[in-house]
Motif scaffolding. Structure first.
Motif, mmCIF file in Angstrom:
data_model
loop_
_atom_site.group_PDB
_atom_site.id
_atom_site.type_symbol
_atom_site.label_atom_id
_atom_site.label_comp_id
_atom_site.label_asym_id
_atom_site.label_seq_id
_atom_site.Cartn_x
_atom_site.Cartn_y
_atom_site.Cartn_z
ATOM 1 N N GLN A 539 0.827 -1.211 0.000
ATOM 2 C CA GLN A 539 0.000 0.000 0.000
ATOM 3 C C GLN A 539 0.860 1.260 0.000
ATOM 4 O OE1 GLN A 539 -2.568 -1.713 3.365
ATOM 5 N NE2 GLN A 539 -3.953 -0.211 2.424
ATOM 6 N N PRO A 541 0.131 4.716 1.407
ATOM 7 C CA PRO A 541 -0.735 5.664 2.126
ATOM 8 C C PRO A 541 -0.422 7.099 1.732
ATOM 9 C CG PRO A 541 0.953 4.758 3.583
ATOM 10 C CD PRO A 541 1.015 3.978 2.310
ATOM 11 N N HIS A 559 2.100 -2.061 8.959
ATOM 12 C CA HIS A 559 0.695 -2.475 8.887
ATOM 13 C C HIS A 559 0.594 -3.882 8.327
ATOM 14 C CE1 HIS A 559 -3.410 -2.635 7.148
ATOM 15 N NE2 HIS A 559 -3.743 -1.923 8.210
ATOM 16 N N ARG A 579 -2.826 9.412 11.692
ATOM 17 C CA ARG A 579 -3.946 9.193 10.772
ATOM 18 C C ARG A 579 -3.680 8.074 9.775
ATOM 19 N NH1 ARG A 579 -5.467 15.449 9.083
ATOM 20 N NH2 ARG A 579 -5.732 16.249 11.216
ATOM 21 N N ALA A 582 -5.450 4.487 9.832
ATOM 22 C CA ALA A 582 -6.822 4.463 9.316
ATOM 23 C C ALA A 582 -6.826 4.391 7.792
ATOM 24 C CB ALA A 582 -7.581 5.702 9.792
ATOM 25 N N LEU A 583 -5.900 5.102 7.163
ATOM 26 C CA LEU A 583 -5.785 5.030 5.706
ATOM 27 C C LEU A 583 -5.456 3.616 5.259
ATOM 28 C CD1 LEU A 583 -3.734 8.235 4.723
ATOM 29 C CD2 LEU A 583 -6.131 7.770 4.229
ATOM 30 N N ASP A 585 -6.145 0.877 6.760
ATOM 31 C CA ASP A 585 -7.238 -0.059 7.032
ATOM 32 C C ASP A 585 -8.298 -0.044 5.940
ATOM 33 O OD1 ASP A 585 -6.209 -1.088 9.386
ATOM 34 O OD2 ASP A 585 -7.186 0.445 10.646
ATOM 35 N N ARG A 586 -8.336 1.032 5.167
ATOM 36 C CA ARG A 586 -9.352 1.144 4.121
ATOM 37 C C ARG A 586 -9.019 0.225 2.943
ATOM 38 N NH1 ARG A 586 -9.555 7.732 3.767
ATOM 39 N NH2 ARG A 586 -10.246 8.117 5.931
ATOM 40 N N GLN A 587 -10.045 -0.247 2.284
ATOM 41 C CA GLN A 587 -9.871 -1.070 1.097
ATOM 42 C C GLN A 587 -9.820 -0.181 -0.146
ATOM 43 O OE1 GLN A 587 -9.508 -4.486 1.181
ATOM 44 N NE2 GLN A 587 -9.440 -4.163 3.412
ATOM 45 N N GLY A 589 -7.199 1.381 -1.588
ATOM 46 C CA GLY A 589 -6.193 2.429 -1.696
ATOM 47 C C GLY A 589 -5.121 2.080 -2.717
#
Length: 748
Positions: A539, A541, A559, A579, A582-583, A585-587, A589
């Motif tokens: 990912q 972020p 993560h 922050r 949380a980014l 954790d989102r699907q 991205g």
């Protein structure tokens, strides 16, 4: 025709010589050679190179000697010999250049030769202390030429009428200044705006001086003066990116750096590139912060020699070590090299304390070339002055293609017959000035080669500035995937005809699926490729911000390892750190398979660099820490072609590992993983030729380890040598793929 056959018949011979044989003293060389062998006839520049006709009993010996004793800047590609009827000519002459469609070329600018250097400091010579001395063996070429043929009337030197003495040299076939188009002297040639004494006084006083060089303006200051270097950083808005230095002689190189034989030979070559060398740390600390190597170069123009000659006689350097000066491109941050006097005065006013111009125009900007020696062989980091426009020979003749490269470290390529002409380094295309320089380069290269491209090749990325230029041209377009172009550049350079595996490791490239690629294993054959493997996606972020902020990539690793709760405490200095979990954790991205981002992540996890002010900063500082490499057993996994370094990253975040040991472990393990990866692919596909390319191969530790490992495994690596492995070589790969596609489409 063979020399033996020629010797049997003393009739007239017509000799055609192609290659870089104009503007290098080739005609006076031929004249002298013909006189030595008692031959009559003529020599003339023509659209294809040089034509020679000779009569006499020693014609065979003359032809045999042509290639063996050619002038230092000449590059002979081919010599064709035919017998013709004898004309009974009485003498040998040098005749006027012929007009016609051109297939010859201009040679690159060359550093001051030893003969001119001797005259420069000879009080009895009319060129004594003249900063524009040159001859057929040295001086500006490509940067002052408007078009071919390379005659004075087609260069900026047409603005300077020759005095009687220079005119006599120019017209004398026995002189090394015969048709030396940049010929000049204090009576009739260009002049500096300021004297050498003023330049030296400013440098010795800790000031910053901008001087107009061969391919553009340079900024100079005392490289041992920490305050001067820091002031230059502040004014140029270049907080961390390293500066190159210039020393006065080859003998002084080892005072400041460690250099081996191949590196010293490159430093002394007529191209005078910057060579990256391990530093001895006796220069200003601000010169190359956090790095173990420094870029070193020798004087290339008479002006540089005069500056060092005067510096050595000043009080500051009489008793101590020799002078070392910063020599860096004079351009505001992120913009192309400045070449225009008025623009330089305006744009450099707040950077330089003294701006030194002259009245010889520069038509084509050419930054300093930058190189290193990797695995005992030269490797380009930036290819420009001294090497451009020397072409890459292709395995066969191809249609004329214009390839416009990428968005960073931009170059363009034009093919002509079996040659590919890759432009000088242009730079990044994210400013209006950069785009103008890009378009000027295309116009100039097209004009000097006298060709009209049938198609334009460009990157697959739809929003790249070079892609938009191609689309606006109205021409037929061919899109080439970024990493395929990286591989094809090396394939074209080496003339490889069969299939090849390609390990391409870089920072970013637009994938065929629209994704962010960068660690790819490709199977290439002809104009096609197949993606057979890639690095495990990670990912990003913050999207593109992650490329500028390595801590974000490190956060993605944490993560992935199930340790996202450590992101905030580990990177507490970064305002967005709380922050980022949380980014992550989102699907949905942004993700990347980039090798460059893995280097960033490792560097940030080990505290080397959380942010970077220039491209590759984290990776370069990380590489500089390597004392020795180590391999973590079972430090990687390969599943269905996907290479994951998850076990390695688990070890890197252990508390008992310091940054230097971590750097050695990362480099060694990543290299071993790549070797394992390509070895498995070679067994599976039956292909043993492996292309190694992409910007990560500028990392000398990684490049040497992978190259050596491939050879030990019985594989044949193809490594870029004539061009950089980074985006500076993209345009050649694009051109080669496009040319193959055109050729294939025309076949029945």
């Amino acid at each position: 025709m063979s020399a033996a056959a020629i010797a049997c018949d003393p009739t007239r011979l017509r000799v055609r010589v192609s290659g870089a044989v104009q503007g290098v003293g080739f005609r006076p060389y031929v004249y002298g050679l013909a006189k030595r062998y008692g031959l009559v006839g003529f020599v003339v520049n023509d659209p294809e190179g040089v034509t020679i006709e000779v009569e006499g009993n020693w014609a065979a010996e003359f032809v045999a000697a042509l290639r063996l004793e050619a002038p230092p800047l000449a590059r002979i590609d081919e010599i064709c010999v035919h017998q013709t009827a004898a004309l009974g000519t009485k003498d040998f002459s040098v005749t006027t250049s012929q007009a016609g469609r051109l297939s010859t070329r201009i040679v690159a600018d060359a550093a001051t030769c030893e003969q001119c250097l001797s005259e420069l400091f000879d009080p009895e010579n009319r060129h004594y202390l003249y900063p524009f001395i040159s001859c057929s063996h040295c001086g500006p070429r490509y940067t002052i030429a408007e078009r071919l043929p390379y005659d004075r009337r087609n260069t900026v030197m047409k603005a300077f009428s020759l005095c009687a003495a220079c005119a006599a040299d120019y017209a004398d076939p026995a002189s090394r200044r015969f048709h030396a188009e940049a010929i000049a002297c204090p009576t009739c040639g260009p002049r500096l705006s300021h004297g050498i004494n003023a330049i030296v006084a400013a440098i010795a006083g800790g000031q910053i001086v901008a001087v107009k060089g061969l391919g553009g303006y340079q900024l100079l200051c005392d490289a041992r003066n920490q305050r001067a270097v820091q002031r230059l950083r502040s004014r140029k808005q270049r907080p961390q990116k390293p500066f190159a230095v210039m020393v006065g002689s080859i003998a002084q190189v080892n005072e400041i750096a460690e250099a081996n034989g191949p590196e010293l030979a490159l430093l002394e070559s007529s191209a005078r590139p910057i060579i990256l060398l391990p530093t001895r740390n006796d220069l200003a600390p601000a010169l190359a912060p956090g790095l173990s190597r420094v870029g070193v170069m020798l004087p290339l123009a008479p002006l540089h020699h005069l500056i060092f000659h005067e510096l050595r006689s000043t009080a500051a350097w009489l008793a101590g070590p020799g002078p070392v000066i910063v020599a860096t491109s004079a351009n505001p941050s992120g913009e192309p090299l400045l070449i225009d006097n008025a623009q330089a005065r305006r744009r450099l006013e707040g950077i330089a304390d003294l701006i030194v111009t002259h009245d010889r125009e520069i038509l084509t900007r050419a930054d300093d070339s930058v190189m290193s020696v990797v695995a005992g062989r030269p490797q380009f980091i930036r290819r420009a002055r001294g090497y451009v426009p020397e072409p890459t020979r292709l395995a066969r003749s191809v249609p004329t293609v214009l390839a416009v490269g990428g968005a960073l470290k931009s170059t363009v390529t034009i093919t002509r017959g079996n040659e590919a002409f890759v432009s000088q380094h242009i730079g990044d295309l994210d400013t209006a000035e950069g785009l103008r320089a890009f378009e000027e380069t295309i116009r100039h290269l097209t004009s000097t080669l006298d060709v009209e491209p049938v198609v334009i090749a460009h990157d697959l990325h739809p929003n790249m500035a070079s892609t938009r230029f191609a689309e606006a041209s109205g021409r037929t377009l061919i899109a080439v995937q970024h990493h395929h172009a990286h591989a094809a550049a090396a394939i074209a350079e080496h003339g490889h005809a069969g299939p090849a595996l390609a390990l391409v490791l870089d920072g970013h490239g637009f994938g065929c699926d629209g994704g962010n690629w960068g660690g790819e294993l490709l199977l290439c054959e002809g104009s096609r490729f197949r993606r057979i493997g890639h690095l495990a996606p990670l990912q990003m972020p913050g999207g593109d911000r992650a490329a500028r902020e390595p801590w974000r990539m490190a956060s993605a690793v944490l993560h992935r390892l199930g340790r996202g709760n450590e992101i905030g405490p580990r990177f507490a200095a970064q305002r967005q750190a709380e922050r980022v979990p949380a980014l992550l954790d989102r699907q949905g991205g942004a993700t990347t398979t980039s090798a460059g981002r893995l280097f960033d992540a490792a560097a940030a996890l080990l505290g080397v660099a959380s942010l970077q002010s220039y491209e590759g900063e984290a990776a370069m500082k990380f590489e500089a820490l390597v004392r020795r490499t180590a391999i973590l057993e079972a430090g990687w996994t390969i599943e269905r072609g996907v290479l994951s370094l998850r076990p390695l990253f688990s070890r890197l975040i252990a508390d008992d590992l310091d940054a230097a040991d971590g750097a050695g472990l990362f480099h060694g393990t990543f290299a071993a993983a790549c070797i394992d990866w390509v070895t498995h692919a070679a067994r599976r596909t039956g292909v043993s030729t492996i292309v190694l390319s992409g910007g990560c191969f500028l990392n000398a530790v990684l490049a040497e380890e992978i190259d050596r490992g491939c050879r030990s495994a019985g594989l044949t690596p193809l490594v870029p040598r004539q061009l950089p492995p980074n985006d500076g070589g993209l345009s050649l790969g694009q051109a080669w793929i496009a040319a193959l596609r055109i050729t294939n489409s025309r076949q029945p």
